[in-house]
Write a protein that holds these residues in place. Structure first.
Motif, PDB file in Angstrom:
ATOM      1  N   ALA A  68      52.861  41.340  84.923  1.00  0.00           N
ATOM      2  CA  ALA A  68      52.000  40.994  83.795  1.00  0.00           C
ATOM      3  C   ALA A  68      52.704  41.297  82.472  1.00  0.00           C
ATOM      4  CB  ALA A  68      50.680  41.762  83.891  1.00  0.00           C
ATOM      5  N   ASP A  69      53.332  42.460  82.372  1.00  0.00           N
ATOM      6  CA  ASP A  69      54.074  42.819  81.157  1.00  0.00           C
ATOM      7  C   ASP A  69      55.204  41.818  80.887  1.00  0.00           C
ATOM      8  OD1 ASP A  69      52.483  45.028  80.822  1.00  0.00           O
ATOM      9  OD2 ASP A  69      53.981  46.486  81.469  1.00  0.00           O
ATOM     10  N   SER A  70      55.912  41.425  81.938  1.00  0.00           N
ATOM     11  CA  SER A  70      57.015  40.476  81.794  1.00  0.00           C
ATOM     12  C   SER A  70      56.519  39.137  81.267  1.00  0.00           C
ATOM     13  CB  SER A  70      57.726  40.281  83.139  1.00  0.00           C
ATOM     14  OG  SER A  70      58.315  41.492  83.577  1.00  0.00           O
ATOM     15  N   THR A  71      55.340  38.716  81.725  1.00  0.00           N
ATOM     16  CA  THR A  71      54.757  37.461  81.247  1.00  0.00           C
ATOM     17  C   THR A  71      54.404  37.557  79.766  1.00  0.00           C
ATOM     18  OG1 THR A  71      53.850  37.025  83.452  1.00  0.00           O
ATOM     19  CG2 THR A  71      52.895  35.806  81.613  1.00  0.00           C
ATOM     20  N   MET A  72      53.829  38.684  79.348  1.00  0.00           N
ATOM     21  CA  MET A  72      53.502  38.882  77.940  1.00  0.00           C
ATOM     22  C   MET A  72      54.758  38.880  77.073  1.00  0.00           C
ATOM     23  SD  MET A  72      50.222  39.067  77.438  1.00  0.00           S
ATOM     24  CE  MET A  72      50.062  39.941  75.891  1.00  0.00           C
ATOM     25  N   LYS A  73      55.837  39.483  77.570  1.00  0.00           N
ATOM     26  CA  LYS A  73      57.096  39.504  76.817  1.00  0.00           C
ATOM     27  C   LYS A  73      57.673  38.094  76.691  1.00  0.00           C
ATOM     28  CE  LYS A  73      58.215  44.217  78.260  1.00  0.00           C
ATOM     29  NZ  LYS A  73      59.074  45.069  79.125  1.00  0.00           N
ATOM     30  N   ARG A  74      57.471  37.280  77.729  1.00  0.00           N
ATOM     31  CA  ARG A  74      57.946  35.896  77.660  1.00  0.00           C
ATOM     32  C   ARG A  74      57.204  35.119  76.581  1.00  0.00           C
ATOM     33  NH1 ARG A  74      56.296  31.200  78.835  1.00  0.00           N
ATOM     34  NH2 ARG A  74      54.397  31.962  79.805  1.00  0.00           N
ATOM     35  N   ILE A  75      55.909  35.398  76.410  1.00  0.00           N
ATOM     36  CA  ILE A  75      55.096  34.678  75.430  1.00  0.00           C
ATOM     37  C   ILE A  75      55.316  35.215  74.018  1.00  0.00           C
ATOM     38  CG2 ILE A  75      52.751  34.096  74.711  1.00  0.00           C
ATOM     39  CD1 ILE A  75      51.932  34.302  77.662  1.00  0.00           C
ATOM     40  N   PHE A  76      55.280  36.550  73.868  1.00  0.00           N
ATOM     41  CA  PHE A  76      55.283  37.155  72.528  1.00  0.00           C
ATOM     42  C   PHE A  76      56.570  37.899  72.186  1.00  0.00           C
ATOM     43  CE2 PHE A  76      50.813  36.846  73.869  1.00  0.00           C
ATOM     44  CZ  PHE A  76      50.305  36.118  72.813  1.00  0.00           C
ATOM     45  N   GLY A  77      57.526  37.930  73.108  1.00  0.00           N
ATOM     46  CA  GLY A  77      58.773  38.634  72.853  1.00  0.00           C
ATOM     47  C   GLY A  77      58.642  40.121  73.120  1.00  0.00           C
ATOM     48  N   GLU A  78      59.771  40.786  73.303  1.00  0.00           N
ATOM     49  CA  GLU A  78      59.782  42.223  73.577  1.00  0.00           C
ATOM     50  C   GLU A  78      59.137  43.000  72.435  1.00  0.00           C
ATOM     51  OE1 GLU A  78      61.199  44.223  75.999  1.00  0.00           O
ATOM     52  OE2 GLU A  78      62.324  42.812  77.256  1.00  0.00           O
ATOM     53  N   ILE A  79      59.528  42.684  71.198  1.00  0.00           N
ATOM     54  CA  ILE A  79      59.017  43.419  70.043  1.00  0.00           C
ATOM     55  C   ILE A  79      57.536  43.117  69.821  1.00  0.00           C
ATOM     56  CG2 ILE A  79      59.224  43.737  67.545  1.00  0.00           C
ATOM     57  CD1 ILE A  79      62.196  43.105  67.809  1.00  0.00           C
ATOM     58  N   GLY A  80      57.176  41.837  69.884  1.00  0.00           N
ATOM     59  CA  GLY A  80      55.780  41.452  69.666  1.00  0.00           C
ATOM     60  C   GLY A  80      54.851  42.088  70.681  1.00  0.00           C
ATOM     61  N   PHE A  81      55.270  42.102  71.943  1.00  0.00           N
ATOM     62  CA  PHE A  81      54.439  42.688  72.992  1.00  0.00           C
ATOM     63  C   PHE A  81      54.253  44.184  72.773  1.00  0.00           C
ATOM     64  CE2 PHE A  81      54.443  44.790  77.264  1.00  0.00           C
ATOM     65  CZ  PHE A  81      53.104  44.558  77.538  1.00  0.00           C
ATOM     66  N   SER A  82      55.334  44.903  72.544  1.00  0.00           N
ATOM     67  CA  SER A  82      55.248  46.364  72.403  1.00  0.00           C
ATOM     68  C   SER A  82      54.513  46.771  71.123  1.00  0.00           C
ATOM     69  CB  SER A  82      56.649  46.982  72.422  1.00  0.00           C
ATOM     70  OG  SER A  82      57.429  46.500  71.347  1.00  0.00           O
ATOM     71  N   LYS A  83      54.635  45.955  70.078  1.00  0.00           N
ATOM     72  CA  LYS A  83      54.022  46.293  68.789  1.00  0.00           C
ATOM     73  C   LYS A  83      52.554  45.897  68.707  1.00  0.00           C
ATOM     74  CE  LYS A  83      54.395  45.188  63.854  1.00  0.00           C
ATOM     75  NZ  LYS A  83      55.117  44.381  62.822  1.00  0.00           N
ATOM     76  N   ASN A  84      52.207  44.749  69.276  1.00  0.00           N
ATOM     77  CA  ASN A  84      50.903  44.154  68.985  1.00  0.00           C
ATOM     78  C   ASN A  84      49.896  44.142  70.131  1.00  0.00           C
ATOM     79  OD1 ASN A  84      51.598  43.476  66.293  1.00  0.00           O
ATOM     80  ND2 ASN A  84      52.678  41.655  67.007  1.00  0.00           N
ATOM     81  N   PHE A  85      50.299  44.475  71.351  1.00  0.00           N
ATOM     82  CA  PHE A  85      49.369  44.346  72.474  1.00  0.00           C
ATOM     83  C   PHE A  85      49.291  45.612  73.311  1.00  0.00           C
ATOM     84  CE2 PHE A  85      50.537  40.040  71.385  1.00  0.00           C
ATOM     85  CZ  PHE A  85      49.345  39.355  71.481  1.00  0.00           C
ATOM     86  N   THR A  86      48.128  45.812  73.884  1.00  0.00           N
ATOM     87  CA  THR A  86      47.922  46.907  74.811  1.00  0.00           C
ATOM     88  C   THR A  86      47.100  46.406  75.997  1.00  0.00           C
ATOM     89  OG1 THR A  86      47.069  49.168  75.050  1.00  0.00           O
ATOM     90  CG2 THR A  86      45.803  47.687  73.661  1.00  0.00           C
ATOM     91  N   MET A  87      47.386  46.924  77.183  1.00  0.00           N
ATOM     92  CA  MET A  87      46.615  46.535  78.353  1.00  0.00           C
ATOM     93  C   MET A  87      45.266  47.253  78.316  1.00  0.00           C
ATOM     94  SD  MET A  87      47.449  46.955  82.439  1.00  0.00           S
ATOM     95  CE  MET A  87      46.713  48.608  82.508  1.00  0.00           C
ATOM     96  N   SER A  88      44.198  46.499  78.375  1.00  0.00           N
ATOM     97  CA  SER A  88      42.859  47.091  78.310  1.00  0.00           C
ATOM     98  C   SER A  88      42.217  47.226  79.674  1.00  0.00           C
ATOM     99  CB  SER A  88      41.956  46.245  77.399  1.00  0.00           C
ATOM    100  OG  SER A  88      41.903  44.900  77.856  1.00  0.00           O
ATOM    101  N   CYS A  89      42.709  46.458  80.668  1.00  0.00           N
ATOM    102  CA  CYS A  89      42.080  46.530  81.992  1.00  0.00           C
ATOM    103  C   CYS A  89      42.988  45.947  83.061  1.00  0.00           C
ATOM    104  CB  CYS A  89      40.745  45.783  81.989  1.00  0.00           C
ATOM    105  SG  CYS A  89      39.806  45.932  83.536  1.00  0.00           S
ATOM    106  N   LEU A  90      43.046  46.633  84.196  1.00  0.00           N
ATOM    107  CA  LEU A  90      43.681  46.105  85.403  1.00  0.00           C
ATOM    108  C   LEU A  90      42.690  46.274  86.543  1.00  0.00           C
ATOM    109  CD1 LEU A  90      47.321  46.549  86.664  1.00  0.00           C
ATOM    110  CD2 LEU A  90      45.388  46.848  88.234  1.00  0.00           C
ATOM    111  N   GLN A  91      42.321  45.166  87.144  1.00  0.00           N
ATOM    112  CA  GLN A  91      41.380  45.173  88.262  1.00  0.00           C
ATOM    113  C   GLN A  91      42.070  44.656  89.518  1.00  0.00           C
ATOM    114  OE1 GLN A  91      38.802  42.603  85.756  1.00  0.00           O
ATOM    115  NE2 GLN A  91      37.119  43.759  86.667  1.00  0.00           N
ATOM    116  N   ASN A  92      41.769  45.293  90.640  1.00  0.00           N
ATOM    117  CA  ASN A  92      42.226  44.776  91.934  1.00  0.00           C
ATOM    118  C   ASN A  92      41.053  44.050  92.574  1.00  0.00           C
ATOM    119  OD1 ASN A  92      43.930  47.805  92.040  1.00  0.00           O
ATOM    120  ND2 ASN A  92      45.003  45.858  92.114  1.00  0.00           N
ATOM    121  N   PRO A  93      41.052  42.708  92.526  1.00  0.00           N
ATOM    122  CA  PRO A  93      39.882  41.944  92.974  1.00  0.00           C
ATOM    123  C   PRO A  93      39.770  41.765  94.478  1.00  0.00           C
ATOM    124  CG  PRO A  93      41.560  40.462  92.204  1.00  0.00           C
ATOM    125  CD  PRO A  93      42.090  41.841  91.961  1.00  0.00           C
TER     126      PRO A  93
END
Length: 248
Positions: free
Chosen positions: A39-64
């Motif tokens: 999931a983190d790798s996908t976010m980095k692909r969309i927003f870049g390494e810097i954008g992901f680390s600076k602007n986003f945080t994981m709010s929930c992980l569910q095992n469905p």
């Protein structure tokens, strides 16, 4: 917006970080580490390494994983958010939120590990294949954009929409709305749209985030306003109207 399924093929590597004197004391598997990494790798692909680390945080992980579980087109599960390790479910619904307060940007995805690799399904993915630059992520909050709108248009009663269309992303230039009243002139109760204004900023705009607002003046037709989420500049105005035989 089209939903996009991304197939990520990868090779799992096991790294032994600690000495294990006896086989019985081997560290247990934790699929959630692998799922979050994907999931983190996908976010980095969309927003870049810097954008992901600076602007986003994981709010929930569910095992469905559960008997009778179905997620098709909803990415919803009754299972609670968790940070606990687990070795039985190779699937996770992961949600990320923008860290800036009062900014309605979240990304939800379903990660599934299978024998051939993994599948990442992003809900309502509008981002395409191009990375969103760090400059395009310097977004105004709802209160900040509303303050700009109220100051510039004090008499027009324009308010930011309070639904899932508040903040949108377009990876291409805004398209001209199509009128729905084109046809054979039959009476129709559906709504039509017409682009009544495109500003200089709108003509020069190429891609990025857009705030959508609506006019609430009962004396005027319903209008949707599109604002650049970085600058607060008006891009375009679309008018909504009832389609009747008189429109032809």
């Amino acid at each position: 917006m089209n939903k996009i399924i991304i197939l990520l093929v990868f090779i799992f590597q096991t790294i032994n970080l600690f000495a294990q004197p006896e086989a019985d004391y081997a560290l247990p598997k934790n699929f959630n580490i692998q799922l979050k990494h994907l999931a983190d790798s996908t976010m980095k692909r969309i927003f870049g390494e810097i954008g992901f680390s600076k602007n986003f945080t994981m709010s929930c992980l569910q095992n469905p994983c559960a008997k009778g579980y179905q997620y098709a087109n909803t990415l919803a599960s009754n299972n609670p958010c968790t940070s606990e390790p687990q070795d039985s479910c190779k699937e996770a619904i992961v949600t990320y939120n923008f860290v800036k307060k009062d900014l309605p940007l979240s990304i939800k995805m379903l990660i599934t590990i299978n024998e051939n690799g993994a599948i990442v399904y992003i809900e309502n993915n509008p981002y395409g294949s191009k990375e969103v630059s760090i400059e395009k992520q310097n977004l105004l909050s709802v209160s900040e954009i509303q303050k700009i709108i109220t100051k510039k248009y004090p008499k027009d009663s324009i308010r930011i929409l309070a639904d899932n269309k508040t903040l949108l992303y377009s990876h291409t230039r805004i398209q001209r709305p199509e009128d729905k009243d084109k046809g054979k002139g039959k009476l129709n109760s559906a709504s039509g749209k017409r682009l009544i204004k495109e500003t200089k900023a709108g003509k020069n705009w190429e891609n990025g985030f857009i705030y959508c607002a609506q006019s609430y003046n009962p004396r005027k037709p319903k209008r949707i306003f599109h604002f650049d989420a970085l600058t607060g500049k008006l891009l375009s105005i679309t008018e909504i109207y009832k389609v009747t035989s008189e429109n032809h």
